[in-house]
Design a protein around this motif. Structure first.
Motif, PDB file in Angstrom:
ATOM      1  N   ILE A 166       7.397  -7.046  -3.188  1.00 14.44           N
ATOM      2  CA  ILE A 166       7.789  -6.456  -4.476  1.00 14.44           C
ATOM      3  C   ILE A 166       6.957  -7.055  -5.601  1.00 14.44           C
ATOM      4  O   ILE A 166       6.441  -6.341  -6.474  1.00 14.44           O
ATOM      5  CB  ILE A 166       9.291  -6.687  -4.739  1.00 14.44           C
ATOM      6  N   ILE A 167       6.799  -8.367  -5.561  1.00 18.97           N
ATOM      7  CA  ILE A 167       6.002  -9.054  -6.591  1.00 18.97           C
ATOM      8  C   ILE A 167       4.557  -8.559  -6.575  1.00 18.97           C
ATOM      9  O   ILE A 167       3.965  -8.275  -7.620  1.00 18.97           O
ATOM     10  CB  ILE A 167       6.056 -10.583  -6.386  1.00 18.97           C
ATOM     11  N   LEU A 168       3.981  -8.439  -5.374  1.00 11.56           N
ATOM     12  CA  LEU A 168       2.591  -7.986  -5.251  1.00 11.56           C
ATOM     13  C   LEU A 168       2.437  -6.552  -5.735  1.00 11.56           C
ATOM     14  O   LEU A 168       1.476  -6.223  -6.431  1.00 11.56           O
ATOM     15  CB  LEU A 168       2.127  -8.101  -3.797  1.00 11.56           C
ATOM     16  N   PHE A 169       3.393  -5.694  -5.385  1.00 13.43           N
ATOM     17  CA  PHE A 169       3.343  -4.303  -5.822  1.00 13.43           C
ATOM     18  C   PHE A 169       3.380  -4.210  -7.344  1.00 13.43           C
ATOM     19  O   PHE A 169       2.568  -3.500  -7.961  1.00 13.43           O
ATOM     20  CB  PHE A 169       4.504  -3.520  -5.209  1.00 13.43           C
ATOM     21  N   VAL A 170       4.302  -4.926  -7.961  1.00 14.52           N
ATOM     22  CA  VAL A 170       4.425  -4.906  -9.423  1.00 14.52           C
ATOM     23  C   VAL A 170       3.150  -5.445 -10.072  1.00 14.52           C
ATOM     24  O   VAL A 170       2.651  -4.886 -11.056  1.00 14.52           O
ATOM     25  CB  VAL A 170       5.656  -5.723  -9.872  1.00 14.52           C
ATOM     26  N   LEU A 204      -1.992   8.331 -11.300  1.00 13.32           N
ATOM     27  CA  LEU A 204      -1.961   6.937 -11.752  1.00 13.32           C
ATOM     28  C   LEU A 204      -3.007   6.090 -11.048  1.00 13.32           C
ATOM     29  O   LEU A 204      -3.834   5.456 -11.696  1.00 13.32           O
ATOM     30  CB  LEU A 204      -0.569   6.355 -11.499  1.00 13.32           C
ATOM     31  N   TYR A 205      -2.971   6.087  -9.719  1.00 12.79           N
ATOM     32  CA  TYR A 205      -3.892   5.254  -8.939  1.00 12.79           C
ATOM     33  C   TYR A 205      -5.005   6.064  -8.279  1.00 12.79           C
ATOM     34  O   TYR A 205      -6.116   5.575  -8.119  1.00 12.79           O
ATOM     35  CB  TYR A 205      -3.141   4.503  -7.837  1.00 12.79           C
ATOM     36  N   LEU A 217       0.838  -1.205   0.000  1.00 11.85           N
ATOM     37  CA  LEU A 217       0.000   0.000   0.000  1.00 11.85           C
ATOM     38  C   LEU A 217       0.872   1.254   0.000  1.00 11.85           C
ATOM     39  O   LEU A 217       0.605   2.206  -0.756  1.00 11.85           O
ATOM     40  CB  LEU A 217      -0.923  -0.001   1.212  1.00 11.85           C
ATOM     41  N   ILE A 218       1.916   1.259   0.824  1.00  8.78           N
ATOM     42  CA  ILE A 218       2.833   2.404   0.866  1.00  8.78           C
ATOM     43  C   ILE A 218       3.502   2.597  -0.495  1.00  8.78           C
ATOM     44  O   ILE A 218       3.669   3.719  -0.978  1.00  8.78           O
ATOM     45  CB  ILE A 218       3.885   2.220   1.972  1.00  8.78           C
ATOM     46  N   CYS A 219       3.881   1.491  -1.120  1.00  9.94           N
ATOM     47  CA  CYS A 219       4.489   1.556  -2.458  1.00  9.94           C
ATOM     48  C   CYS A 219       3.546   2.217  -3.464  1.00  9.94           C
ATOM     49  O   CYS A 219       3.978   3.039  -4.288  1.00  9.94           O
ATOM     50  CB  CYS A 219       4.838   0.151  -2.952  1.00  9.94           C
ATOM     51  N   LEU A 220       2.274   1.870  -3.401  1.00 11.19           N
ATOM     52  CA  LEU A 220       1.295   2.448  -4.324  1.00 11.19           C
ATOM     53  C   LEU A 220       1.164   3.953  -4.101  1.00 11.19           C
ATOM     54  O   LEU A 220       1.065   4.726  -5.063  1.00 11.19           O
ATOM     55  CB  LEU A 220      -0.072   1.766  -4.147  1.00 11.19           C
ATOM     56  N   VAL A 258      -0.047  -5.721  -8.720  1.00  8.50           N
ATOM     57  CA  VAL A 258      -1.197  -4.845  -8.482  1.00  8.50           C
ATOM     58  C   VAL A 258      -1.082  -3.579  -9.326  1.00  8.50           C
ATOM     59  O   VAL A 258      -2.054  -3.142  -9.951  1.00  8.50           O
ATOM     60  CB  VAL A 258      -1.306  -4.488  -6.982  1.00  8.50           C
ATOM     61  N   GLY A 259       0.120  -2.993  -9.359  1.00 11.23           N
ATOM     62  CA  GLY A 259       0.331  -1.791 -10.155  1.00 11.23           C
ATOM     63  C   GLY A 259       0.038  -2.018 -11.625  1.00 11.23           C
ATOM     64  O   GLY A 259      -0.570  -1.172 -12.294  1.00 11.23           O
TER      65      GLY A 259
END
Length: 257
Positions: free
Chosen positions: A172-176, A225-226, A102-105, A178-179
Motif C-alpha cells: 500500500i505504501i509503495l502504491f501510494v 493517469l499512468y 503493478l496491479i494497483c496502478l 509510486v502513484g
C-alpha cells in the motif's frame, strides 16, 4: 483515544513529508534553482502566478488531511477486518508485494480514466473538477490541488482496492508513493523523459508530462493517469500529442522534428 490520535498524527506527518519531498523539492529545483538551465524542457513557456501556487498549496493541505483520514480508516479501524490487507509478510510470496503494486496502478489508471471523463461532463465539471483545472499551466503543487468532492473521489480507489486485492502494508505504501511520484511528474510542467524513451515500446504505453500538460492547456482529451492505453482505445488522446512531445524534446536535445 490518545493512541488513535497519535496514529492520525503519524500518518499526517508522513503524508506531509512525502508531499514536501516529492512535490516541494521538484518545484524548488525546476522553478527556482534550475529555472534558467531547464528552460528548454518547459512545456508551456509562461509561468503560473503566485496566486496559482497559493491556491494549489491550500487545496493540497486539504488533500493531505483527507488522505490521512482514509489511511487511518483502512489501516486502524474495524473496517480493516473486511479488507484483504494482511500483516504477515510471509502470508504471500515476497514478489506478490511488487506485483500487487503493478496491479494497483492498472486498476487505478482504469478507475481514474472513467472517473475523469465523468468529471468533464459540464455540470459535474463546474461542481467538482473546476478547481483542478484552474491550473491551466500545472506545477508539482497541482498534483494535490482538488476540490473536496474530487479529493474524496480520487482517494476512494484505495478503499475499493483493499476490499478485493490482497495487499501488505508495504505494498500500500509503495502504491501510494509510486502513484504520487508519477502524478507529480505529470503535473511538473517540464518534460524530463530521456531521449531514448521516444523510440522505445514504453512510449506507446506510458504517459508523459507533455501528455497530461496538454490536458490542462486544452481541457479535454488525454484523460489517462499512468498509461496511454485507454485514451488510445477510446480515441480520446489529443491528436497533437506526439507532435507536441517531439517539439519539447527537440528543444531539450537539439533534435530535428
Amino acid at each position: 483515544m490518545q493512541e488513535d490520535f497519535e496514529k492520525i498524527v503519524r500518518i499526517f506527518s508522513i503524508s506531509t513529508i512525502r508531499y514536501i519531498l516529492f512535490a516541494g523539492i521538484p518545484f524548488v529545483l525546476y522553478y527556482i534553482v534550475l529555472s534558467s538551465k531547464s528552460k528548454k524542457a518547459k512545456i508551456q513557456v509562461r509561468l503560473s502566478s503566485k496566486q496559482d501556487y497559493k491556491r494549489e498549496l491550500v487545496y493540497s493541505f486539504q488533500m493531505i488531511v483527507v488522505t490521512t483520514l482514509i489511511g487511518y480508516f483502512i489501516l486502524f479501524t474495524p473496517f480493516t477486518a473486511y479488507t484483504k490487507i494482511y500483516q504477515d509478510v510471509n502470508e504471500y510470496p515476497i514478489w506478490w508485494i511488487f506485483v500487487s503494486v503493478l496491479i494497483c496502478l492498472i486498476i487505478h489508471d482504469t478507475y481514474f480514466y472513467w472517473m475523469h471523463r465523468l468529471l468533464h461532463q459540464p455540470k459535474v465539471f463546474r461542481l467538482v473538477h473546476l478547481v483542478h483545472h484552474k491550473s491551466t499551466n500545472p506545477s508539482p503543487f497541482t498534483s494535490y490541488s482538488f476540490s473536496l468532492l474530487e479529493t474524496i473521489a480520487e482517494n476512494a480507489v484505495i478503499i475499493l482496492i483493499v476490499l478485493f486485492l490482497p495487499m501488505h502494508k508495504l505494498g500500500i505504501i509503495l502504491f501510494v508513493l509510486v502513484g504520487f511520484i508519477i502524478n507529480v511528474y505529470g503535473h511538473l510542467g517540464y518534460e524530463t523523459a530521456p531521449k531514448w524513451f521516444r523510440n522505445s515500446f514504453l512510449f506507446q504505453i506510458i504517459n508523459t508530462s507533455v501528455h497530461h500538460n496538454l490536458h490542462h492547456s486544452k481541457f479535454n482529451g488525454n484523460y489517462g493517469l499512468y498509461f496511454r492505453i485507454w485514451d488510445r482505445l477510446c480515441k480520446t488522446e489529443n491528436p497533437n500529442y506526439v507532435q507536441e512531445y517531439d517539439r519539447v524534446q527537440s528543444n531539450r536535445f537539439g533534435l530535428k522534428n
